[in-house]
Design an enzyme around this catalytic site. Structure first.
Site, PDB file in Angstrom:
ATOM      1  N   GLU A 135       0.866  -1.190   0.000  1.00  0.00           N
ATOM      2  CA  GLU A 135       0.000   0.000   0.000  1.00  0.00           C
ATOM      3  C   GLU A 135       0.902   1.240   0.000  1.00  0.00           C
ATOM      4  OE1 GLU A 135      -2.293   0.706   3.623  1.00  0.00           O
ATOM      5  OE2 GLU A 135      -3.771   1.883   2.512  1.00  0.00           O
ATOM      6  N   LYS A 157      -9.631   2.278  -2.602  1.00  0.00           N
ATOM      7  CA  LYS A 157      -9.906   1.795  -1.237  1.00  0.00           C
ATOM      8  C   LYS A 157     -11.317   2.193  -0.831  1.00  0.00           C
ATOM      9  CE  LYS A 157      -7.484   1.833   3.262  1.00  0.00           C
ATOM     10  NZ  LYS A 157      -6.241   2.309   3.889  1.00  0.00           N
ATOM     11  N   CYS A 179      -5.744  -2.671   2.509  1.00  0.00           N
ATOM     12  CA  CYS A 179      -5.554  -2.549   3.956  1.00  0.00           C
ATOM     13  C   CYS A 179      -6.854  -2.633   4.751  1.00  0.00           C
ATOM     14  CB  CYS A 179      -4.773  -1.269   4.254  1.00  0.00           C
ATOM     15  SG  CYS A 179      -3.886  -1.404   5.815  1.00  0.00           S
TER      16      CYS A 179
HETATM   17  O1  LIG Z   1      -5.996   0.900   6.368  1.00  0.00           O
HETATM   18  C1  LIG Z   1      -4.854   1.191   6.774  1.00  0.00           C
HETATM   19  O2  LIG Z   1      -4.092   1.891   6.092  1.00  0.00           O
HETATM   20  C2  LIG Z   1      -4.291   0.735   8.061  1.00  0.00           C
HETATM   21  C3  LIG Z   1      -5.075  -0.188   8.893  1.00  0.00           C
HETATM   22  O3  LIG Z   1      -6.154  -0.657   8.548  1.00  0.00           O
HETATM   23  C4  LIG Z   1      -4.496  -0.540  10.176  1.00  0.00           C
HETATM   24  O4  LIG Z   1      -3.347  -0.179  10.437  1.00  0.00           O
HETATM   25  O5  LIG Z   1      -5.134  -1.185  10.994  1.00  0.00           O
END
Ligand SMILES: O=C([O-])CC(=O)C(=O)O
Length: 306
Positions: free
Chosen positions: A65, A139, A180
């Site tokens: 990511e 996302k 993520c």
């Molecule tokens: O979505 C993201 O970038 C990070 C994430 O879920 C987490 O660290 O729990």
């Protein structure tokens, strides 16, 4: 008998389809990359890693990511690229396309900040072996967290959420994409499974608060729930960064087993995928047949509206 309060085509049972994959066995590469403030260097570095993974036999390579920019709300607008405006406006995707074509590999290109009109997205591009953009996933679930004394981060300060699930047919099978935080929402993964995904790819950057407890268990849960492969790829940890990534890029198999993983430093993981394991798992434990659509149902909104 199943109740019919939803139209048949909109119901989401687990593992509805198992489309015959174009290959059954292949190697996947997960490139856990160090990300710096120098975008040009990040692009070059990712290119070198993709080449190394391909040279080691990977037919599908996954990037982290936000691999071309620091993960911060200050950086997203500065590093964002207009992906839809063509490769001249997007050096990061131009590189992915060229490398996919030259090396004859499929690339799930992690994610980069994308500019579209006055909006910014966290976007993953998938390139086929011909170098063509096969899919673009924005996302869907923005990561907003506030754990007092530990971490505050609000992607929604700068980013807009995507609206569409992304499932893509590639030369290495049918792949569902999440970025993520998308992994926390089991319905998205179930929807991909119901549309015949063999593999779910999650470029992700969990952090030092969420990573130790949740990163692996979420991947194993999504794999087990849906009896398919799950791959994740994180940036390498940089303790000097504003957002410190957990690392631990991982491949999980359809039995929920961790097939390959790493620590937090830079790494290129090469591991084997064998889709016949999905069929075996589903034969051994046929969740699809045991699913109680008469007691609970999920709706695939896109199918409902199509
Ligand atoms: O979505 C993201 O970038 C990070 C994430 O879920 C987490 O660290 O729990």
């Amino acid at each position: 008998m199943a109740s019919s309060f939803l139209p048949e085509q909109a119901r989401v049972p687990p593992s509805l389809q198992f489309p015959f994959p174009p290959v059954t066995k292949f190697k996947i590469g997960l490139c856990q990359l160090k990300v710096t403030a120098d975008k040009e260097n990040n692009i070059l570095h990712a290119r070198t890693a993709l080449e190394e993974a391909a040279q080691k036999g990977a037919k599908l390579v996954l990037l982290p990511e936000i691999w071309n920019s620091p993960y911060s709300n200050d950086s997203f607008p500065v590093y964002a690229e207009e992906i839809d405006a063509g490769f001249d406006a997007s050096p990061s995707t131009a590189m992915l396309s060229e490398v996919a074509r030259l090396l004859n590999i499929t690339i799930v290109g992690g994610s980069i900040p994308e500019r579209s009109g006055d909006k910014l997205y966290n976007t993953c591009c998938v390139f086929g072996t011909d170098g063509k953009l096969k899919a673009k996933h924005r996302k869907i679930h923005l990561f907003d967290i506030d754990v007092p004394g530990e971490i505050i981060f609000k992607e929604s300060k700068t980013l807009t959420a995507g609206e569409t699930p992304t499932i893509v047919d590639t030369e290495v099978g049918r792949i569902g994409i999440g970025i993520c935080h998308d992994i926390r929402f089991p319905e998205l993964a179930m929807l991909y499974a119901s549309r015949g995904a063999h593999l779910l790819c999650y470029p992700g950057a969990f952090n030092m608060t969420t990573g130790p407890f949740l990163w692996e268990v979420l991947q194993r849960a999504r794999a087990l729930d849906n009896q398919l492969y799950v791959a994740s790829c994180s940036p390498a940890r940089d303790v000097g960064a504003g957002y410190v990534a957990w690392g631990h890029s991982t491949l999980v198999g359809p039995f929920g087993e961790v097939l390959a993983t790493t620590e937090h430093g830079e790494a290129i993981i090469i591991s084997d995928i064998d889709y016949s394991q999905i069929e075996l798992m589903r034969k051994n434990l046929p969740l699809e047949k045991q699913w109680r659509g008469d007691v609970y149902q999920l709706v695939d909104v896109q199918r409902l509206n199509s």
